[in-house]
Enzyme design. Structure first.
Site, PDB file in Angstrom:
ATOM      1  N   VAL A  19      18.016  -0.320   1.760  1.00 57.33           N
ATOM      2  CA  VAL A  19      18.709  -0.484   0.724  1.00 57.33           C
ATOM      3  C   VAL A  19      20.229   0.017   1.367  1.00 57.33           C
ATOM      4  O   VAL A  19      20.988  -1.155  -0.342  1.00 57.33           O
ATOM      5  CB  VAL A  19      18.046   0.790   0.032  1.00 57.33           C
ATOM      6  CG1 VAL A  19      18.942   0.236  -1.793  1.00 57.33           C
ATOM      7  CG2 VAL A  19      16.584   0.143  -0.716  1.00 57.33           C
ATOM      8  N   LYS A 107      12.701   8.713  -4.063  1.00 53.13           N
ATOM      9  CA  LYS A 107      11.654   9.510  -5.175  1.00 53.13           C
ATOM     10  C   LYS A 107      11.032  10.942  -5.126  1.00 53.13           C
ATOM     11  O   LYS A 107      10.877  12.113  -5.544  1.00 53.13           O
ATOM     12  CB  LYS A 107      10.573   8.600  -5.957  1.00 53.13           C
ATOM     13  CG  LYS A 107       9.829   8.145  -4.646  1.00 53.13           C
ATOM     14  CD  LYS A 107       9.465   6.674  -4.202  1.00 53.13           C
ATOM     15  CE  LYS A 107       9.266   6.050  -2.405  1.00 53.13           C
ATOM     16  NZ  LYS A 107       9.294   5.049  -2.750  1.00 53.13           N
ATOM     17  N   VAL A 134      12.512   5.024  -9.294  1.00 51.61           N
ATOM     18  CA  VAL A 134      11.307   4.231 -10.095  1.00 51.61           C
ATOM     19  C   VAL A 134      11.490   3.018 -10.469  1.00 51.61           C
ATOM     20  O   VAL A 134      12.238   2.760 -10.734  1.00 51.61           O
ATOM     21  CB  VAL A 134      10.650   5.032 -10.777  1.00 51.61           C
ATOM     22  CG1 VAL A 134       9.663   4.410 -11.872  1.00 51.61           C
ATOM     23  CG2 VAL A 134      10.486   6.964 -11.027  1.00 51.61           C
ATOM     24  N   LYS A 206       6.461   9.305  -8.386  1.00 47.12           N
ATOM     25  CA  LYS A 206       7.278   8.452  -9.304  1.00 47.12           C
ATOM     26  C   LYS A 206       6.536   8.744 -10.961  1.00 47.12           C
ATOM     27  O   LYS A 206       7.319   9.226 -12.070  1.00 47.12           O
ATOM     28  CB  LYS A 206       7.456   7.183  -8.919  1.00 47.12           C
ATOM     29  CG  LYS A 206       7.947   6.247  -7.969  1.00 47.12           C
ATOM     30  CD  LYS A 206       7.738   4.714  -7.547  1.00 47.12           C
ATOM     31  CE  LYS A 206       7.881   4.342  -6.811  1.00 47.12           C
ATOM     32  NZ  LYS A 206       7.412   3.741  -5.589  1.00 47.12           N
TER      33      LYS A 206
HETATM   34  N1  LIG Z   1      12.729  -0.527  -0.023  1.00 49.11           N
HETATM   35  C1  LIG Z   1      12.926  -0.240  -1.161  1.00 49.11           C
HETATM   36  O1  LIG Z   1      12.239  -1.420  -1.846  1.00 49.11           O
HETATM   37  C2  LIG Z   1      12.826   0.318  -2.389  1.00 49.11           C
HETATM   38  C3  LIG Z   1      12.948   0.818  -2.785  1.00 49.11           C
HETATM   39  C4  LIG Z   1      13.020   1.883  -3.901  1.00 49.11           C
HETATM   40  C5  LIG Z   1      13.933   3.277  -3.591  1.00 49.11           C
HETATM   41  N2  LIG Z   1      14.157   2.895  -1.864  1.00 49.11           N
HETATM   42  C6  LIG Z   1      13.675   4.666  -1.632  1.00 49.11           C
HETATM   43  O2  LIG Z   1      15.628   3.911  -0.978  1.00 49.11           O
HETATM   44  C7  LIG Z   1      15.935   4.862   0.372  1.00 49.11           C
HETATM   45  C8  LIG Z   1      15.895   3.955   1.390  1.00 49.11           C
HETATM   46  O3  LIG Z   1      14.605   3.288   1.712  1.00 49.11           O
HETATM   47  P1  LIG Z   1      15.048   1.955   2.947  1.00 49.11           P
HETATM   48  O4  LIG Z   1      13.667   1.154   2.590  1.00 49.11           O
HETATM   49  O5  LIG Z   1      16.600   1.730   3.362  1.00 49.11           O
HETATM   50  O6  LIG Z   1      14.468   2.649   3.952  1.00 49.11           O
HETATM   51  P2  LIG Z   1      14.556   2.185   5.305  1.00 49.11           P
HETATM   52  O7  LIG Z   1      15.055   0.867   5.998  1.00 49.11           O
HETATM   53  O8  LIG Z   1      14.178   3.132   6.378  1.00 49.11           O
HETATM   54  O9  LIG Z   1      16.337   2.759   5.708  1.00 49.11           O
HETATM   55  C9  LIG Z   1      16.988   4.461   5.920  1.00 49.11           C
HETATM   56  C10 LIG Z   1      18.214   4.173   6.605  1.00 49.11           C
HETATM   57  O10 LIG Z   1      18.657   5.803   7.004  1.00 49.11           O
HETATM   58  C11 LIG Z   1      18.278   5.774   8.345  1.00 49.11           C
HETATM   59  N3  LIG Z   1      17.893   7.477   8.427  1.00 49.11           N
HETATM   60  C12 LIG Z   1      16.203   7.887   8.114  1.00 49.11           C
HETATM   61  N4  LIG Z   1      16.402   9.236   8.971  1.00 49.11           N
HETATM   62  C13 LIG Z   1      17.941   9.455   9.589  1.00 49.11           C
HETATM   63  C14 LIG Z   1      18.065  10.305   9.544  1.00 49.11           C
HETATM   64  N5  LIG Z   1      17.572  12.093  10.206  1.00 49.11           N
HETATM   65  N6  LIG Z   1      19.743  11.441  10.589  1.00 49.11           N
HETATM   66  C15 LIG Z   1      20.209   9.912  10.033  1.00 49.11           C
HETATM   67  N7  LIG Z   1      19.724   8.333   9.309  1.00 49.11           N
HETATM   68  C16 LIG Z   1      18.776   8.159   8.895  1.00 49.11           C
HETATM   69  C17 LIG Z   1      17.579   4.807   9.074  1.00 49.11           C
HETATM   70  O11 LIG Z   1      17.913   5.001  10.822  1.00 49.11           O
HETATM   71  P3  LIG Z   1      16.818   4.038  11.560  1.00 49.11           P
HETATM   72  O12 LIG Z   1      17.169   2.619  11.924  1.00 49.11           O
HETATM   73  O13 LIG Z   1      16.953   4.952  12.983  1.00 49.11           O
HETATM   74  O14 LIG Z   1      16.154   4.078  11.189  1.00 49.11           O
HETATM   75  C18 LIG Z   1      17.967   3.826   8.109  1.00 49.11           C
HETATM   76  O15 LIG Z   1      19.251   3.039   8.785  1.00 49.11           O
HETATM   77  C19 LIG Z   1      14.247   5.819   0.436  1.00 49.11           C
HETATM   78  O16 LIG Z   1      14.212   6.598  -0.576  1.00 49.11           O
HETATM   79  C20 LIG Z   1      12.667   4.717  -0.291  1.00 49.11           C
HETATM   80  O17 LIG Z   1      12.214   5.901  -0.741  1.00 49.11           O
HETATM   81  C21 LIG Z   1      13.315   1.991  -0.962  1.00 49.11           C
END
Ligand SMILES: NC(=O)c1ccc[n+]([C@@H]2O[C@H](COP(=O)([O-])OP(=O)(O)OC[C@H]3O[C@@H](n4cnc5c(N)ncnc54)[C@H](OP(=O)(O)O)[C@@H]3O)[C@@H](O)[C@H]2O)c1
Length: 431
Positions: A19, A107, A134, A206
């Site tokens: 995201v 969430k 959500v 959610k």
């Molecule tokens: N993906 C979806 O479709 C979606 C939909 C609705 C809501 N969300 C919400 O959006 C948020 C992000 O989701 P995402 O899918 O983008 O997750 P993601 O692809 O796993 O991205 C998370 C990012 O944060 C970094 N990160 C994680 N822990 C960290 C830490 N302790 N210190 C520094 N950086 C850190 C990760 O780095 P690394 O690469 O090193 O792991 C990664 O670049 C979450 O809360 C998720 O629930 C996502």
């Protein structure tokens, strides 16, 4: 709340993942006036800076893996897209105290700590928006906060987990749970440990946010009962179809009189002609039922980088322009997952005379009446699946009967009990 200083609103992204990088892409696409990406924070940030997605960040963007740089920066708004409880929670607190507004899609954090963080934002004269928490790109939260704030919402129900919907809508077409789960993991729809999705815990977070936003009820997510979809088998879709239904993971919260609310996340039989049956793949759907305006349906892509980034950027624009959501007082409420509904009970037995009467005896002992008995042809007697449906009965009563039936020698697998959703169940009693 006033708008941020006129001109450009500087944005810091925490977490340059699916995201986060999509938000950078939208911010660099040139159609959003007044928003400027100023900083990207991620652990081991050099890796992110070298990624293909880094092209969406302009040459002036500061890349850092020190959180202190975020607090020290001149970013007006922090976009938290790291996920999880900690350290994201502490970072949001620190950003709010430092006078920076926060937009998040997290969430779990908002379900468990939303009110406390909202109070902190208010105390510091900044905003905390979570429109993407959500249903990803479906504007359920802003739609409810703004467009439905004048409604007395009595119930919200829907499909809040795209992974489960992908799995169940594929199984509906004849694929097995194990095969579809593997595909979902390969396509990035499911985690390597799928428990949060298939166990209902993601949807539960959610649902608690929706109960707060739509019905002004503060629920403890831990009290909301969940049921996994992992026990659903292809045969259940065949029987569901005979009953004019399919199976979906349904999240449902409903107002009750007093200081308790019904809330539950579980796979349920839904009528084929209901909106929930129509949502396929990773789609999300939320139906809000109001005392005055009736049903309002939100649906669309609940996940994915671009869809979720749209919701995040919409929140960013709202913060930048000082748009203020309606806020109404929220009351803490207890939770019951018990409601009166017809049930679908599937048994797999080593067939012997007297099994049906033993099952009907166990059901009648607790006061549950059988509505129908279904037995498809073509299965061996030593491993025979068959289904009983009941007249409307409390979930807890059905669970007690199923526990006693599970102990019978002829049962080859634990029986499966699913609630059958009644489309317009406004008048169904809830315990
Ligand atoms: N993906 C979806 O479709 C979606 C939909 C609705 C809501 N969300 C919400 O959006 C948020 C992000 O989701 P995402 O899918 O983008 O997750 P993601 O692809 O796993 O991205 C998370 C990012 O944060 C970094 N990160 C994680 N822990 C960290 C830490 N302790 N210190 C520094 N950086 C850190 C990760 O780095 P690394 O690469 O090193 O792991 C990664 O670049 C979450 O809360 C998720 O629930 C996502």
């Amino acid at each position: 709340m006033t708008a941020l200083k006129p001109g450009v609103t500087k944005v810091a992204i925490l977490g340059f993942g699916t995201v986060g990088s999509a938000v950078a892409k939208l911010l660099s696409a040139g159609y959003l006036p007044g928003l400027q990406l100023a900083l990207v924070y991620n652990r081991d940030v050099a890796r992110k800076r070298a990624s293909a997605e880094a092209r969406f960040a302009g040459p002036d963007v500061l890349w850092t893996d020190h959180f202190e740089d975020v607090l020290r920066s001149d970013a007006d708004v922090i976009v938290e897209l790291v996920g999880g409880g900690e350290p994201a929670g502490t970072w949001i607190e620190q950003a709010l105290v430092a006078g920076k507004s926060v937009v998040t899609a997290n969430k779990q954090l908002i379900a468990y700590r939303g009110p406390e963080l909202a109070r902190l934002a208010q105390a510091n004269g900044v905003q905390l928006l979570h429109g993407a928490a959500v249903a990803g790109g479906v504007p359920v939260i802003p739609g409810m906060l703004q467009g439905l704030s004048g409604e007395a919402v009595t119930r919200v129900s829907g499909i809040l987990n795209g992974t489960c919907n992908y799995i169940l809508s594929r199984m509906e077409r004849g694929d097995s749970y194990a095969e579809v789960l593997k595909d979902a993991q390969r396509l990035g729809y499911a985690e390597s440990d799928p428990t949060a999705d298939v166990g209902g815990f993601d949807a539960r977070a959610k649902l608690c946010i929706l109960a707060r936003v739509a019905m002004h009820a503060e629920l403890d997510p831990e009290q909301v009962p969940t049921q996994s979809i992992a026990a659903i088998d292809a045969i259940d879709f065949a029987y569901a179809r005979e009953l004019g239904c399919t199976i979906r993971q349904v999240s449902k919260a409903q107002q009750l009189s007093g200081d308790c609310m019904y809330a539950r996340v579980a796979p349920m039989l839904v009528p084929l002609d209901s909106p929930m049956a129509w949502s396929q793949g990773t789609q999300n759907m939320v139906v809000s039922t109001g005392r005055f305006g009736g049903d309002v349906v939100f649906s669309g892509h609940g996940a994915g980088g671009n869809a979720t980034a749209v919701a995040v950027v919409s929140d960013l624009l709202a913060v930048a322009q000082g748009a203020r959501a309606v806020t109404l007082p929220v009351q803490p409420k207890g939770v019951t997952g018990d409601s009166v509904a017809p049930h679908y009970l599937r048994f797999i037995v080593d067939d012997k005379p007297g099994i049906v009467s033993a099952i009907s005896g166990a059901l009648s002992k607790v006061g549950a009446n059988i509505d129908s008995l279904l037995q498809r042809r073509g299965y061996p007697k030593h491993r025979l699946p068959f289904v009983v449906t009941t007249e409307p009965t409390l979930n807890s009563i059905i669970a007690a009967a199923v526990d006693s039936i599970a102990a019978m020698d002829c049962m080859l697998e634990p029986p499966l009990a699913l609630e059958m959703l009644v489309v317009d169940d406004k008048d169904e009693e809830t315990a």
